[in-house]
Design a protein around this motif. Structure first.
Motif, short mmCIF file in Angstrom:
data_model
loop_
_atom_site.label_atom_id
_atom_site.label_comp_id
_atom_site.label_asym_id
_atom_site.label_seq_id
_atom_site.Cartn_x
_atom_site.Cartn_y
_atom_site.Cartn_z
N VAL A 1 1.08 -1.29 0.04
CA VAL A 1 -0.05 0.09 -0.19
C VAL A 1 0.92 1.29 0.12
N LEU A 2 0.70 2.07 -0.95
CA LEU A 2 1.47 3.43 -1.20
C LEU A 2 0.65 4.56 -0.45
N ILE A 3 -0.90 4.64 -1.10
CA ILE A 3 -1.81 5.53 -0.66
C ILE A 3 -3.23 4.78 -0.12
N LYS A 4 -3.52 5.15 0.95
CA LYS A 4 -4.74 4.38 1.64
C LYS A 4 -6.01 5.27 1.63
N ASP A 5 -7.01 5.22 0.96
CA ASP A 5 -8.22 5.89 1.31
C ASP A 5 -7.96 7.17 1.18
N GLN A 6 -7.87 7.86 -0.14
CA GLN A 6 -7.46 9.21 -0.31
C GLN A 6 -8.58 9.54 -1.63
N PRO A 7 -8.74 10.92 -1.90
CA PRO A 7 -9.15 11.59 -2.87
C PRO A 7 -8.32 11.42 -4.06
N LEU A 8 -8.88 11.73 -5.35
CA LEU A 8 -8.25 11.85 -6.71
C LEU A 8 -6.75 12.76 -6.53
N PRO A 9 -7.21 13.90 -5.94
CA PRO A 9 -5.88 14.92 -6.25
C PRO A 9 -4.75 14.31 -5.27
N VAL A 10 -5.08 13.65 -4.21
CA VAL A 10 -3.70 13.04 -3.45
C VAL A 10 -3.11 11.95 -4.53
N VAL A 11 -3.79 11.17 -5.29
CA VAL A 11 -3.25 10.42 -6.30
C VAL A 11 -2.55 10.94 -7.21
N GLU A 12 -3.11 11.98 -7.81
CA GLU A 12 -2.49 12.71 -9.01
C GLU A 12 -1.32 13.24 -8.39
N GLN A 13 -0.85 13.79 -7.35
CA GLN A 13 0.06 14.35 -6.86
C GLN A 13 1.12 13.49 -6.60
N TYR A 14 0.73 12.31 -6.11
CA TYR A 14 1.86 11.20 -5.80
C TYR A 14 2.42 10.79 -6.98
N LEU A 15 1.53 10.47 -8.10
CA LEU A 15 1.91 10.03 -9.29
C LEU A 15 2.78 11.08 -10.14
N THR A 16 2.61 12.47 -9.80
CA THR A 16 3.38 13.79 -10.30
C THR A 16 4.51 13.71 -9.68
N GLU A 17 4.83 13.24 -8.37
CA GLU A 17 5.99 13.49 -7.86
C GLU A 17 6.89 12.17 -7.83
#
Length: 308
Positions: free
Chosen positions: A289-305
């Protein structure tokens, strides 16, 4: 005439009372509690060191036994916002130490500790909060759930929250589950493990917010680029609704997404902790698990970084 005089007296008394209340309000504003930050020693020079020093000494000048602090929600909340900003990016062991220290200070006044924990819950554990972050909340939960200063019922609630937060916690292996694809074939999450990360979009076909999020996903340049470059796979998993509702909804999804349905294992069985729907879990290719129970903007930020 007597009636007129009586009315004038009432007006005068009311006016004086209004002035008195106004003066009291002004004095209350003047006496508004302010946080006094510690002075950083001159030998603490780097930004990282200054950050850690402030984290360790942020609450030094706050007297939690002071009368009235247990009712000062504004002071506690304002102070926590800046304090939590300091803790972001700090390793978890250091955050745990700081959390134990803060809870230990607040224990001097059980009511103040209750206010502190409720404020932390509102900021970090409410999925509608812009600061929602279970990883920041967990150290405080762990520190407070064993405190004798809190009522048993409150400690029980914290213990339950701790159990839920630890499910599929970032850095741990994701709980496996089965699902059926659009052809009715059975699959397991572990069958997707490879090299590319897996983004699980948990949704319900009868959820209007899920529809909005699915449209945002289709318009997301970040997700589109990651899919095109083979750096991401998306599993859209329906956890409720009828087969007919699912078939209608999935017809609007991106054909590049994997699609599945499993109602049995997600209704009444807490394999995953869903604070709100829809939600996202991002897993590494190996199922960590890299990200748990988060909205789309958090996922997008992670993938960008993390473009690799």
């Amino acid at each position: 005439m007597q009636l007129i005089i009586a009315l004038l007296l009432l007006i005068l008394i009311g006016g004086c009372g209004g002035k008195k209340r106004s003066e009291e309000s002004r004095q209350t504003t003047i006496r508004e509690r302010q946080l006094v930050l510690p002075e950083i020693p001159v030998m603490v020079r780097s930004d990282a060191e200054r950050r850690l020093y402030l984290l360790d000494h942020y609450w030094d000048r706050v007297d939690f036994s002071e009368p009235g602090i247990e009712r000062d929600t504004l002071f506690i909340t304002r102070s926590l916002v800046d304090y939590l900003g300091l803790s972001k990016g700090v390793d978890e062991a250091r955050r745990r130490t700081a959390a134990r220290q803060l809870v230990g200070q607040a224990e001097r006044n059980p009511a103040a500790l209750s206010l502190l924990m409720s404020s932390l819950s509102a900021l970090l554990y409410d999925p509608t909060s812009p600061r929602y972050d279970e990883t920041l909340y967990l150290p405080f939960v762990e520190a407070a759930m064993g405190s004798d200063s809190l009522p048993v019922a409150e400690r029980d609630r914290l213990a339950f929250a701790c159990e839920q937060i630890r499910k599929n916690y970032p850095g741990t292996a994701a709980t496996d589950f089965s699902y059926r694809d659009v052809e009715g074939r059975a699959h397991h999450l572990r069958g997707l493990y490879d090299t590319e990360p897996i983004l699980i979009f948990f949704f319900r076909p009868d959820c209007s917010g899920c529809d909005v999020t699915a449209q945002q996903m289709r318009r997301s340049a970040v997700l589109d680029r990651a899919l095109e470059e083979g750096r991401l796979r998306i599993l859209a998993l329906a956890t409720g609704g009828t087969v007919e509702e699912w078939e209608e909804k999935r017809s609007h999804f991106d054909p590049r997404w994997l699609q599945g349905r499993n109602v049995r294992d997600f209704e009444g069985i807490d394999l995953y902790d869903f604070r709100a729907m829809p939600t996202f879990y991002l897993l590494s290719g190996e199922g960590i698990v890299l990200i748990k129970d988060q909205p789309l903007p958090v996922v997008e930020q992670y993938l960008t970084e993390h473009p690799e």
